[in-house]
Scaffold this motif. Structure first.
Motif, PDB file in Angstrom:
ATOM      1  N   LEU A 199     -13.013  12.784   5.130  1.00  0.00           N
ATOM      2  CA  LEU A 199     -13.198  11.567   4.351  1.00  0.00           C
ATOM      3  C   LEU A 199     -11.861  10.938   3.992  1.00  0.00           C
ATOM      4  N   SER A 200     -10.881  11.784   3.645  1.00  0.00           N
ATOM      5  CA  SER A 200      -9.565  11.244   3.299  1.00  0.00           C
ATOM      6  C   SER A 200      -8.862  10.661   4.511  1.00  0.00           C
ATOM      7  N   SER A 201      -9.140  11.240   5.702  1.00  0.00           N
ATOM      8  CA  SER A 201      -8.498  10.713   6.922  1.00  0.00           C
ATOM      9  C   SER A 201      -8.997   9.307   7.246  1.00  0.00           C
ATOM     10  N   GLU A 202     -10.211   8.964   6.794  1.00  0.00           N
ATOM     11  CA  GLU A 202     -10.735   7.623   7.015  1.00  0.00           C
ATOM     12  C   GLU A 202      -9.945   6.577   6.235  1.00  0.00           C
ATOM     13  N   GLY A 203      -9.181   7.031   5.235  1.00  0.00           N
ATOM     14  CA  GLY A 203      -8.406   6.096   4.426  1.00  0.00           C
ATOM     15  C   GLY A 203      -7.352   5.341   5.207  1.00  0.00           C
ATOM     16  N   SER A 204      -6.969   5.852   6.378  1.00  0.00           N
ATOM     17  CA  SER A 204      -5.976   5.155   7.194  1.00  0.00           C
ATOM     18  C   SER A 204      -6.482   3.796   7.651  1.00  0.00           C
ATOM     19  N   ARG A 205      -7.813   3.644   7.695  1.00  0.00           N
ATOM     20  CA  ARG A 205      -8.363   2.359   8.115  1.00  0.00           C
ATOM     21  C   ARG A 205      -8.120   1.281   7.069  1.00  0.00           C
ATOM     22  N   VAL A 206      -7.926   1.678   5.821  1.00  0.00           N
ATOM     23  CA  VAL A 206      -7.699   0.696   4.758  1.00  0.00           C
ATOM     24  C   VAL A 206      -6.446  -0.117   5.052  1.00  0.00           C
ATOM     25  N   ASP A 207      -5.394   0.557   5.549  1.00  0.00           N
ATOM     26  CA  ASP A 207      -4.166  -0.159   5.911  1.00  0.00           C
ATOM     27  C   ASP A 207      -4.431  -1.164   7.023  1.00  0.00           C
ATOM     28  N   ILE A 208      -5.258  -0.737   8.000  1.00  0.00           N
ATOM     29  CA  ILE A 208      -5.594  -1.635   9.101  1.00  0.00           C
ATOM     30  C   ILE A 208      -6.365  -2.841   8.571  1.00  0.00           C
ATOM     31  N   TRP A 209      -7.330  -2.577   7.697  1.00  0.00           N
ATOM     32  CA  TRP A 209      -8.164  -3.661   7.184  1.00  0.00           C
ATOM     33  C   TRP A 209      -7.373  -4.634   6.316  1.00  0.00           C
ATOM     34  N   ASN A 210      -6.373  -4.136   5.602  1.00  0.00           N
ATOM     35  CA  ASN A 210      -5.504  -5.045   4.833  1.00  0.00           C
ATOM     36  C   ASN A 210      -4.820  -6.038   5.763  1.00  0.00           C
ATOM     37  N   ALA A 211      -4.342  -5.533   6.910  1.00  0.00           N
ATOM     38  CA  ALA A 211      -3.709  -6.416   7.886  1.00  0.00           C
ATOM     39  C   ALA A 211      -4.730  -7.394   8.477  1.00  0.00           C
ATOM     40  N   VAL A 212      -5.957  -6.900   8.723  1.00  0.00           N
ATOM     41  CA  VAL A 212      -7.002  -7.749   9.283  1.00  0.00           C
ATOM     42  C   VAL A 212      -7.366  -8.864   8.312  1.00  0.00           C
ATOM     43  N   ILE A 213      -7.438  -8.544   7.030  1.00  0.00           N
ATOM     44  CA  ILE A 213      -7.767  -9.564   6.020  1.00  0.00           C
ATOM     45  C   ILE A 213      -6.709 -10.667   6.005  1.00  0.00           C
ATOM     46  N   ARG A 214      -5.443 -10.283   6.157  1.00  0.00           N
ATOM     47  CA  ARG A 214      -4.389 -11.302   6.227  1.00  0.00           C
ATOM     48  C   ARG A 214      -4.534 -12.146   7.490  1.00  0.00           C
ATOM     49  N   MET A 215      -4.971 -11.527   8.587  1.00  0.00           N
ATOM     50  CA  MET A 215      -5.203 -12.282   9.817  1.00  0.00           C
ATOM     51  C   MET A 215      -6.365 -13.254   9.638  1.00  0.00           C
ATOM     52  N   ILE A 216      -7.428 -12.809   8.944  1.00  0.00           N
ATOM     53  CA  ILE A 216      -8.587 -13.670   8.718  1.00  0.00           C
ATOM     54  C   ILE A 216      -8.205 -14.866   7.840  1.00  0.00           C
ATOM     55  N   SER A 217      -7.301 -14.629   6.876  1.00  0.00           N
ATOM     56  CA  SER A 217      -6.865 -15.745   6.023  1.00  0.00           C
ATOM     57  C   SER A 217      -6.163 -16.829   6.829  1.00  0.00           C
ATOM     58  N   ASP A 218      -5.545 -16.450   7.956  1.00  0.00           N
ATOM     59  CA  ASP A 218      -4.854 -17.426   8.808  1.00  0.00           C
ATOM     60  C   ASP A 218      -5.772 -18.022   9.870  1.00  0.00           C
ATOM     61  N   TYR A 219      -6.696 -17.200  10.400  1.00  0.00           N
ATOM     62  CA  TYR A 219      -7.513 -17.646  11.534  1.00  0.00           C
ATOM     63  C   TYR A 219      -9.017 -17.537  11.263  1.00  0.00           C
ATOM     64  N   GLY A 220      -9.416 -17.427   9.994  1.00  0.00           N
ATOM     65  CA  GLY A 220     -10.807 -17.170   9.664  1.00  0.00           C
ATOM     66  C   GLY A 220     -11.769 -18.268  10.072  1.00  0.00           C
ATOM     67  N   PHE A 221     -11.311 -19.496  10.147  1.00  0.00           N
ATOM     68  CA  PHE A 221     -12.236 -20.594  10.462  1.00  0.00           C
ATOM     69  C   PHE A 221     -12.498 -20.673  11.967  1.00  0.00           C
ATOM     70  N   THR A 222     -11.449 -20.637  12.767  1.00  0.00           N
ATOM     71  CA  THR A 222     -11.609 -20.792  14.220  1.00  0.00           C
ATOM     72  C   THR A 222     -11.780 -19.461  14.931  1.00  0.00           C
ATOM     73  N   GLY A 223     -11.253 -18.363  14.343  1.00  0.00           N
ATOM     74  CA  GLY A 223     -11.248 -17.082  15.034  1.00  0.00           C
ATOM     75  C   GLY A 223     -10.088 -16.998  16.011  1.00  0.00           C
ATOM     76  N   ILE A 224      -9.813 -15.789  16.497  1.00  0.00           N
ATOM     77  CA  ILE A 224      -8.666 -15.597  17.390  1.00  0.00           C
ATOM     78  C   ILE A 224      -9.080 -15.482  18.852  1.00  0.00           C
ATOM     79  N   GLY A 225     -10.383 -15.382  19.135  1.00  0.00           N
ATOM     80  CA  GLY A 225     -10.809 -15.333  20.531  1.00  0.00           C
ATOM     81  C   GLY A 225     -11.187 -13.942  20.991  1.00  0.00           C
TER      82      GLY A 225
END
Length: 467
Positions: free
Chosen positions: A366-392
C-alpha cells in the motif's frame, strides 16, 4: 487431401534431406509439423473432396463450428469450393515442395487463414465469436486482419439486405468517444500515434453490438468468453504454481511488455490479471445460474483458479477494488448471500494466518502505491495547461511528461490512472463523454436488473456482471 499430401511431402522431403546430406541442419519441428498435418488431413479427408464439406462434416471441427461459432452444416453443394481429389493431391504436393524454401508453419498458416476467411465471409457472426476466442492469445496483426475481413463481409451483407446495423441512443456517445480517440492519434504532441487500434475497435464494436441483438449469438458469445476465461484461469494457476518450482516466469510489472505484433495475455502477468479481473464476474454469474452439476463444478474450479491468481498477483489497490466489487455484485444478485460474503471479508484480517503472512506485505504494498501521487501531481499540472483541448494520442504523455515530473522517473507511457489519462489525452469533452457512457451503462443495466421478474435469471445476472 491438400493437408494430407502437404504433410506427407513435408515430412519425407526433410527426412531424406537430413539423412542423405550430412551437415545439413534442419530444426526438429519440421518433420513433427509434417506428422501433425498428416493427422489433421486424415481426419478432414472425406469422399466429396470439398474444402467446406471437409470442415463442416469433420468430427474435430463440428463441435467448434456448429455449437460455438454457430456455422450450420452445408446442404448439397451450395457455397462449396469444389476441388477434384487429383487436383488436391497435386496442390498439396506443390505446397509440400515449397517447404524447401519457406517454413512449413508459414504455409500451413496461409492455408488455415484462407479457410478461416471463407468461414468469416460466409458468416460474419462466426467472425465475432472467433475474435473473442483468439483475442487474448493471437498477435495484434492477426486480430486486425480478422477484423478487416469481418468488417468488409458484414458491410457487404448489410448493403445486400442480409444483415442489419443496430444503432441506439446509447451508442451515440460511444461513437463520439471513438471519433475523439481516432482524432487524438492523428493530432498530438510528439509523433502521431497508431490509428490501427482505434479504427479496429470502432469497427468491431458496432458489428458486435449488431450481432449481440440476437439472443442466440449473445449466448454463443458468453460461451466463447467462458471458454477463453477457463483456459486463462487454468493457465494462470499452473504458471503461478510452477514459478516457484521451475525457471518459468512472466513479466510482473509491464502491462505492454511485448510488441503488438507478438504480445498477448500469456506474455504479461499484468495483462493476464486485467483480463481475468475484467471478466471474473461473468464466470461467477454463469456459475450461479448454471443448472448442470458437472458444468457447475467445472466453473467453480476455474473461478477459484482465477481468484487465487488474482489474489496473489494483483496490486493492493486493485485487490481492494475487486473485493468491494464482489460485495456489490453479491448484494445486487442476492442480498442474503451477500451478508455472508461481507462477514467473511470482515473476519479475514483477524485470522492468525493473515496477520502473520499478509499484514506486513499488505501495508508495504500500500505504501509503494504512494509513488503514484508524485506522478499525479505532475499530471494535474499538465491538465491545468492542456485540460480543455487535451494533449492527443498515446505517445503524447511520454513526450511531455519530462517537463513536468518532480522526483520520479521521467519516462512513463501512462498516467497510472484511466480517468486522468482520458482527461489529459482528450480534454474536458472527452472525459465528459466517457462519464456519460459509464453512467448510461450503469443506469440501463441496473434498470433491467430491477425490472426483471425472475431474480435468478441469466440475463439479469449477466447485466450485474457487466456493471
Amino acid at each position: 487431401l491438400i493437408l494430407l499430401s502437404f504433410g506427407s511431402v513435408t515430412l519425407f522431403i526433410h527426412y531424406f534431406i537430413s539423412n542423405l546430406f550430412s551437415g545439413f541442419y534442419y530444426s526438429i519441428y519440421t518433420p513433427i509439423a509434417g506428422v501433425a498435418i498428416i493427422i489433421v488431413g486424415f481426419f478432414l479427408l472425406i469422399p466429396e473432396g470439398s474444402v467446406s464439406h471437409a470442415l463442416y462434416e469433420s468430427r474435430i471441427l463440428n463441435t467448434l463450428f456448429s455449437r460455438l461459432l454457430g456455422i450450420k452444416r452445408t446442404s448439397g453443394n451450395e457455397d462449396c469450393i469444389e476441388l477434384p481429389g487429383s487436383g488436391a493431391c497435386i496442390l498439396g504436393t506443390l505446397l509440400g515442395i515449397l517447404t524447401l524454401f519457406f517454413p512449413p508453419h508459414t504455409i500451413l498458416f496461409i492455408i488455415l487463414f484462407t479457410i478461416y476467411s471463407f468461414v468469416v465471409i460466409k458468416s460474419p457472426e462466426a467472425g465475432v465469436i472467433s475474435i473473442i476466442l483468439m483475442a487474448p492469445f493471437a498477435p495484434l496483426t492477426l486480430i486486425a486482419s480478422s477484423i478487416i475481413i469481418l468488417t468488409v463481409s458484414y458491410i457487404f451483407k448489410a448493403l445486400s439486405g442480409k444483415r442489419t446495423f443496430y444503432f441506439e441512443f446509447m451508442d451515440f456517445p460511444v461513437a463520439l468517444f471513438m471519433i475523439m480517440i481516432f482524432l487524438s492519434e492523428l493530432i498530438s504532441f510528439g509523433n502521431s500515434g497508431d490509428i490501427l487500434i482505434p479504427v479496429m475497435f470502432t469497427a468491431v464494436y458496432f458489428i458486435a453490438v449488431s450481432v449481440m441483438h440476437s439472443s442466440i449469438w449473445f449466448d454463443r458469445a458468453i460461451k466463447a468468453l467462458i471458454t477463453v476465461m477457463s483456459v486463462l484461469s487454468v493457465y494462470a494457476l499452473i504458471t503461478a504454481l510452477l514459478e516457484n518450482l521451475t525457471e518459468l516466469t512472466i513479466d510482473m510489472n509491464s502491462v505492454t511488455d511485448a510488441p503488438g505484433t507478438t504480445g498477448n495475455a500469456l506474455n504479461s502477468s499484468a495483462m493476464l490479471c486485467q483480463i481475468l479481473l475484467s471478466f471474473l464476474f461473468v464466470l461467477i454469474c454463469v456459475f450461479l445460474t448454471c443448472k448442470n452439476k458437472t458444468n457447475r463444478f467445472g466453473l467453480l474450479l476455474v473461478t477459484i483458479s482465477a481468484m487465487i491468481y488474482l489474489f496473489t498477483h494483483l496490486t493492493v489497490t486493485a485487490l481492494i477494488a475487486a473485493v468491494i466489487s464482489l460485495i456489490i455484485f453479491m448484494i445486487l444478485y442476492n442480498g442474503k448471500s451477500a451478508v455472508f460474503l461481507v462477514l467473511a471479508t470482515a473476519i479475514v484480517p483477524f485470522l492468525p494466518i493473515f496477520r502473520i503472512y499478509s499484514v506486513e506485505h499488505f501495508f508495504d504494498a500500500l505504501s509503494s502505491e504512494g509513488s503514484r501521487v508524485d506522478i499525479w501531481n505532475a499530471v494535474i499540472r499538465m491538465i491545468s495547461d492542456y485540460g480543455f483541448t487535451g494533449i492527443g494520442g498515446s505517445d503524447s504523455f511520454e513526450y511531455l511528461y519530462p517537463s513536468y515530473f518532480v522526483g520520479n522517473t521521467d519516462h512513463l507511457p501512462h498516467t497510472g490512472s484511466l480517468l486522468l489519462q482520458i482527461a489529459l489525452s482528450l480534454g474536458v469533452v472527452g472525459i465528459v463523454i466517457f462519464i456519460m457512457i459509464f453512467l448510461s451503462i450503469l443506469q440501463s443495466s441496473f434498470s433491467f436488473g430491477r425490472s426483471c421478474s425472475d431474480k435468478s435469471a441469466y440475463g439479469r445476472v449477466i447485466c450485474y456482471a457487466g456493471m
